[in-house]
Scaffold this motif. Structure first.
Motif, PDB file in Angstrom:
ATOM      1  N   ARG A 101       0.850  -1.188   0.000  1.00  0.00           N
ATOM      2  CA  ARG A 101       0.000   0.000   0.000  1.00  0.00           C
ATOM      3  C   ARG A 101       0.888   1.243   0.000  1.00  0.00           C
ATOM      4  O   ARG A 101       1.606   1.500   0.969  1.00  0.00           O
ATOM      5  N   VAL A 102       0.813   1.989  -1.081  1.00  0.00           N
ATOM      6  CA  VAL A 102       1.719   3.121  -1.279  1.00  0.00           C
ATOM      7  C   VAL A 102       0.920   4.401  -1.482  1.00  0.00           C
ATOM      8  O   VAL A 102      -0.040   4.425  -2.252  1.00  0.00           O
ATOM      9  N   ALA A 103       1.346   5.450  -0.818  1.00  0.00           N
ATOM     10  CA  ALA A 103       0.820   6.791  -1.079  1.00  0.00           C
ATOM     11  C   ALA A 103       1.789   7.501  -2.020  1.00  0.00           C
ATOM     12  O   ALA A 103       2.986   7.576  -1.746  1.00  0.00           O
ATOM     13  N   ASP A 104       1.271   7.965  -3.155  1.00  0.00           N
ATOM     14  CA  ASP A 104       2.068   8.752  -4.103  1.00  0.00           C
ATOM     15  C   ASP A 104       1.670  10.209  -3.892  1.00  0.00           C
ATOM     16  O   ASP A 104       0.638  10.666  -4.391  1.00  0.00           O
ATOM     17  N   GLY A 163       4.085   2.364   2.673  1.00  0.00           N
ATOM     18  CA  GLY A 163       5.201   3.139   2.148  1.00  0.00           C
ATOM     19  C   GLY A 163       4.705   4.384   1.454  1.00  0.00           C
ATOM     20  O   GLY A 163       3.500   4.528   1.169  1.00  0.00           O
ATOM     21  N   VAL A 164       5.619   5.300   1.180  1.00  0.00           N
ATOM     22  CA  VAL A 164       5.235   6.554   0.545  1.00  0.00           C
ATOM     23  C   VAL A 164       6.272   6.944  -0.497  1.00  0.00           C
ATOM     24  O   VAL A 164       7.475   6.762  -0.304  1.00  0.00           O
ATOM     25  N   TRP A 165       5.763   7.444  -1.614  1.00  0.00           N
ATOM     26  CA  TRP A 165       6.597   8.006  -2.670  1.00  0.00           C
ATOM     27  C   TRP A 165       6.243   9.479  -2.776  1.00  0.00           C
ATOM     28  O   TRP A 165       5.072   9.843  -2.864  1.00  0.00           O
ATOM     29  N   MET A 166       7.246  10.331  -2.725  1.00  0.00           N
ATOM     30  CA  MET A 166       7.007  11.774  -2.783  1.00  0.00           C
ATOM     31  C   MET A 166       7.774  12.396  -3.946  1.00  0.00           C
ATOM     32  O   MET A 166       8.943  12.081  -4.165  1.00  0.00           O
ATOM     33  N   ALA A 197       8.823  12.344   7.389  1.00  0.00           N
ATOM     34  CA  ALA A 197       8.038  11.147   7.061  1.00  0.00           C
ATOM     35  C   ALA A 197       8.934   9.925   6.959  1.00  0.00           C
ATOM     36  O   ALA A 197       8.547   8.814   7.339  1.00  0.00           O
ATOM     37  N   ALA A 198      10.154  10.121   6.460  1.00  0.00           N
ATOM     38  CA  ALA A 198      11.077   9.004   6.261  1.00  0.00           C
ATOM     39  C   ALA A 198      11.538   8.382   7.566  1.00  0.00           C
ATOM     40  O   ALA A 198      12.046   7.251   7.570  1.00  0.00           O
ATOM     41  N   THR A 199      11.362   9.080   8.682  1.00  0.00           N
ATOM     42  CA  THR A 199      11.779   8.508   9.968  1.00  0.00           C
ATOM     43  C   THR A 199      10.779   7.486  10.486  1.00  0.00           C
ATOM     44  O   THR A 199      11.105   6.686  11.366  1.00  0.00           O
ATOM     45  N   THR A 200       9.558   7.489   9.954  1.00  0.00           N
ATOM     46  CA  THR A 200       8.523   6.577  10.445  1.00  0.00           C
ATOM     47  C   THR A 200       7.968   5.648   9.378  1.00  0.00           C
ATOM     48  O   THR A 200       7.380   4.614   9.709  1.00  0.00           O
ATOM     49  N   THR A 201       8.123   6.006   8.097  1.00  0.00           N
ATOM     50  CA  THR A 201       7.512   5.248   7.003  1.00  0.00           C
ATOM     51  C   THR A 201       8.550   5.000   5.917  1.00  0.00           C
ATOM     52  O   THR A 201       9.298   5.923   5.565  1.00  0.00           O
ATOM     53  N   PRO A 202       8.624   3.778   5.354  1.00  0.00           N
ATOM     54  CA  PRO A 202       9.522   3.559   4.213  1.00  0.00           C
ATOM     55  C   PRO A 202       9.217   4.564   3.106  1.00  0.00           C
ATOM     56  O   PRO A 202       8.074   4.650   2.641  1.00  0.00           O
ATOM     57  N   THR A 203      10.227   5.312   2.708  1.00  0.00           N
ATOM     58  CA  THR A 203      10.006   6.479   1.859  1.00  0.00           C
ATOM     59  C   THR A 203      10.974   6.504   0.685  1.00  0.00           C
ATOM     60  O   THR A 203      12.160   6.231   0.822  1.00  0.00           O
ATOM     61  N   GLY A 204      10.423   6.858  -0.469  1.00  0.00           N
ATOM     62  CA  GLY A 204      11.229   7.202  -1.633  1.00  0.00           C
ATOM     63  C   GLY A 204      10.858   8.600  -2.058  1.00  0.00           C
ATOM     64  O   GLY A 204       9.699   9.013  -1.953  1.00  0.00           O
TER      65      GLY A 204
END
Length: 400
Positions: A101-104, A163-166, A197-204
């Motif tokens: 599940r990814v948030a873009d 995870g999140v992609w920003m 956000a990267a400190t709590t969620t896998p982030t790209g």
């Protein structure tokens, strides 16, 4: 494109008209298409919107291939969109990490979200601009596992995401004629928000390749990507999205496929040495990742001069990480002497490359007054502290 134009375009009649209107760039042909559509009784605003989309679809083929023929675009959205082959690499990171599940956030027209949805990831794509979000909704409509929201990336609730992609907006708002924002605090979301956000969620996160390297956290894997020798982005990866032991990566995409050079840190520079039989110009991604020293060592080579990104070797090697040239001769960087030499050799076509010298290649070429059927590459640089012209010929792909 404003909301009214998009609304007209998204009707069944508007989409049917778009699908049968070819993309044209020739001015005379555009006039003929406009005249034909107006004669058919179509609203002038719809005709303008259709022609704009047809033009953008044609332009978008370089980024999206055949997908472009069914997509919608804004001018700014297309300019900032991730190429589909690069977006596929992004999506593959999330899939390989077991993230579903990814948030873009800052999805733009939906290029990255398309690649993620195609890998069966559940994607929530978010953009603050209503028109852009509507365009993304159209582009993602074929994937039931993708949805689009209008919202602020900085305040989006990530608690239900793996995870999140920003892709922070680094330009002023609008659909065309935007300008770059130099201060990361002005980006949307800001770089501080991204790193929090990267400190709590896998982030790209996708950034411009020329970002100040001092802004890159030590905890991130920094990956520079080039496509057909053009460096297109820097991606930072955090948590399980970052590969163990890798902090620098140069990913090179081209006719050869995909190749990658990685390191645990910036590579130590190779020693400076004399000009060998061959000269290599590292790919821009290798230069940005500061892996030139590793490249030089892989070629059994060394640096041509301090601070100049040319590698020289006595080995002829075909590598995706550099363009290779066979050295023919060297001369002082004197335009009159070079012009005389090239005229004597019957050289009429010259490729000019330069590093470490203040030369305008276009003006320099004019002053050479080239005539003849031969061709050569001129590398204008510093050699042993002197401004020098190195006469070369490109290595072919058949060199082993």
């Amino acid at each position: 494109m404003d909301a009214a134009e998009l609304t007209a375009l998204l009707t069944s009649d508007g989409m049917a008209l778009l699908d049968r209107t070819p993309g044209v760039s020739d001015g005379g042909e555009i006039v003929r298409v406009v005249s034909r559509l107006r004669a058919e009784g179509h609203d002038p605003r719809l005709v303008a919107a259709v022609l704009t989309q047809a033009k953008l679809r044609l332009k978008a083929r370089g980024k999206f291939g055949d997908f472009a023929s069914r997509m919608l675009f804004t001018e700014a959205g297309l300019e900032q969109a991730t190429r589909l082959q690069v977006a596929a690499q992004h999506a593959g990171r999330f899939a390989a990490a077991g993230i579903t599940r990814v948030a873009d956030l800052g999805c733009g027209i939906g290029g990255d979200a398309m690649a993620m949805a195609a890998l069966d990831l559940d994607v929530t794509a978010v953009d603050r601009d209503e028109v852009t979000a509507a365009v993304a909704t159209h582009n993602l409509a074929v994937w039931p596992n993708a949805r689009v929201e209008v919202g602020d990336a900085a305040s989006f609730d990530l608690s239900s995401m793996d995870g999140v992609w920003m892709d922070p907006a680094r330009r002023t708002s609008g659909h065309s004629d935007t300008r770059r924002l130099a201060d990361p605090d002005d980006w949307s979301p800001s770089l501080d928000t991204v790193f929090a956000a990267a400190t709590t969620t896998p982030t790209g996160v996708k950034l411009g390749p020329g970002i100040d390297r001092d802004l890159i956290p030590d905890t991130a894997e920094a990956q520079w990507t080039s496509v057909d020798r053009e460096v297109v982005e820097l991606a930072l990866w955090f948590g399980p999205l970052a590969r163990p032991g890798i902090r620098r990566a140069a990913t090179v995409i081209g006719a050869h496929g995909i190749a990658e050079m990685t390191g645990a840190a910036d590579a130590d520079d190779a020693e400076v040495g004399p000009l060998g039989a061959y000269l290599y110009e590292p790919d821009g991604a290798v230069i940005r990742a500061r892996l030139i020293g590793d490249l030089a060592r892989s070629l059994d080579g060394h640096m041509l001069s301090d601070g100049i990104a040319y590698v020289t070797s006595d080995r002829a090697v075909t590598t995706p990480f550099a363009q290779g040239f066979r050295v023919l001769d060297t001369m002082p960087l004197d335009v009159k002497r070079l012009a005389a030499r090239l005229a004597a050799d019957g050289i009429g076509t010259v490729e000019i490359k330069k590093r470490g010298v203040d030369v305008d290649p276009a003006q320099f070429r004019k002053r050479l007054r080239l005539r003849g059927s031969g061709r050569v590459t001129l590398v204008l640089t510093r050699l042993e502290g002197r401004h020098t012209a190195i006469l070369c010929e490109r290595l072919t792909d058949t060199v082993g």
